[in-house]
Scaffold this motif. Structure first.
Motif, PDB file in Angstrom:
ATOM      1  N   VAL A  33       0.839  -1.202   0.000  1.00 16.21           N
ATOM      2  CA  VAL A  33       0.000   0.000   0.000  1.00 16.21           C
ATOM      3  C   VAL A  33       0.875   1.254   0.000  1.00 16.21           C
ATOM      4  O   VAL A  33       0.586   2.233  -0.696  1.00 16.21           O
ATOM      5  CB  VAL A  33      -0.969  -0.015   1.198  1.00 16.21           C
ATOM      6  N   ALA A  34       1.949   1.234   0.766  1.00 20.51           N
ATOM      7  CA  ALA A  34       2.853   2.386   0.794  1.00 20.51           C
ATOM      8  C   ALA A  34       3.502   2.605  -0.568  1.00 20.51           C
ATOM      9  O   ALA A  34       3.659   3.749  -1.018  1.00 20.51           O
ATOM     10  CB  ALA A  34       3.913   2.187   1.865  1.00 20.51           C
ATOM     11  N   ASN A  37       0.929   4.078  -2.866  1.00 16.25           N
ATOM     12  CA  ASN A  37       0.725   5.473  -2.473  1.00 16.25           C
ATOM     13  C   ASN A  37       1.855   6.352  -3.007  1.00 16.25           C
ATOM     14  O   ASN A  37       1.610   7.442  -3.530  1.00 16.25           O
ATOM     15  CB  ASN A  37       0.631   5.580  -0.959  1.00 16.25           C
ATOM     16  N   GLU A  38       3.098   5.875  -2.877  1.00 18.22           N
ATOM     17  CA  GLU A  38       4.244   6.640  -3.365  1.00 18.22           C
ATOM     18  C   GLU A  38       4.197   6.802  -4.884  1.00 18.22           C
ATOM     19  O   GLU A  38       4.545   7.857  -5.402  1.00 18.22           O
ATOM     20  CB  GLU A  38       5.548   5.959  -2.964  1.00 18.22           C
ATOM     21  N   TRP A  41       1.264   9.300  -5.746  1.00 19.48           N
ATOM     22  CA  TRP A  41       1.286  10.609  -5.114  1.00 19.48           C
ATOM     23  C   TRP A  41       1.506  11.771  -6.098  1.00 19.48           C
ATOM     24  O   TRP A  41       0.781  12.762  -6.030  1.00 19.48           O
ATOM     25  CB  TRP A  41       2.332  10.648  -4.001  1.00 19.48           C
ATOM     26  N   SER A  45      -1.383  14.564  -6.427  1.00 20.28           N
ATOM     27  CA  SER A  45      -1.095  15.911  -5.969  1.00 20.28           C
ATOM     28  C   SER A  45      -1.261  16.907  -7.118  1.00 20.28           C
ATOM     29  O   SER A  45      -1.703  18.038  -6.906  1.00 20.28           O
ATOM     30  CB  SER A  45       0.305  15.999  -5.366  1.00 20.28           C
TER      31      SER A  45
END
Length: 54
Positions: A33-34, A37-38, A41, A45
């Motif tokens: 998940v990390a 997400n990275e 991102w 954003s």
């Protein structure tokens, strides 16, 4: 002799395995998940900045 014990009590290895497998699976999922997400991102954003600027 150990084969006889495994037949009589096959759960001994399973209890040891599940004790450590569950946290390992949880850790692997957290890392996945990390990583997702990275990787998402910058795109997320940028979309947020576009919405604020509009």
């Amino acid at each position: 002799m150990s084969d006889v014990l495994e037949v009589l009590n096959p759960a001994t290895e399973e209890t040891v395995a599940t004790r450590y497998d569950r946290p390992a699976v949880r850790y692997e999922a957290t890392v996945l998940v990390a990583a997702i997400n990275e990787s998402l991102w910058p795109a997320l954003s940028q979309q947020a900045l576009d919405l604020v600027a509009a």
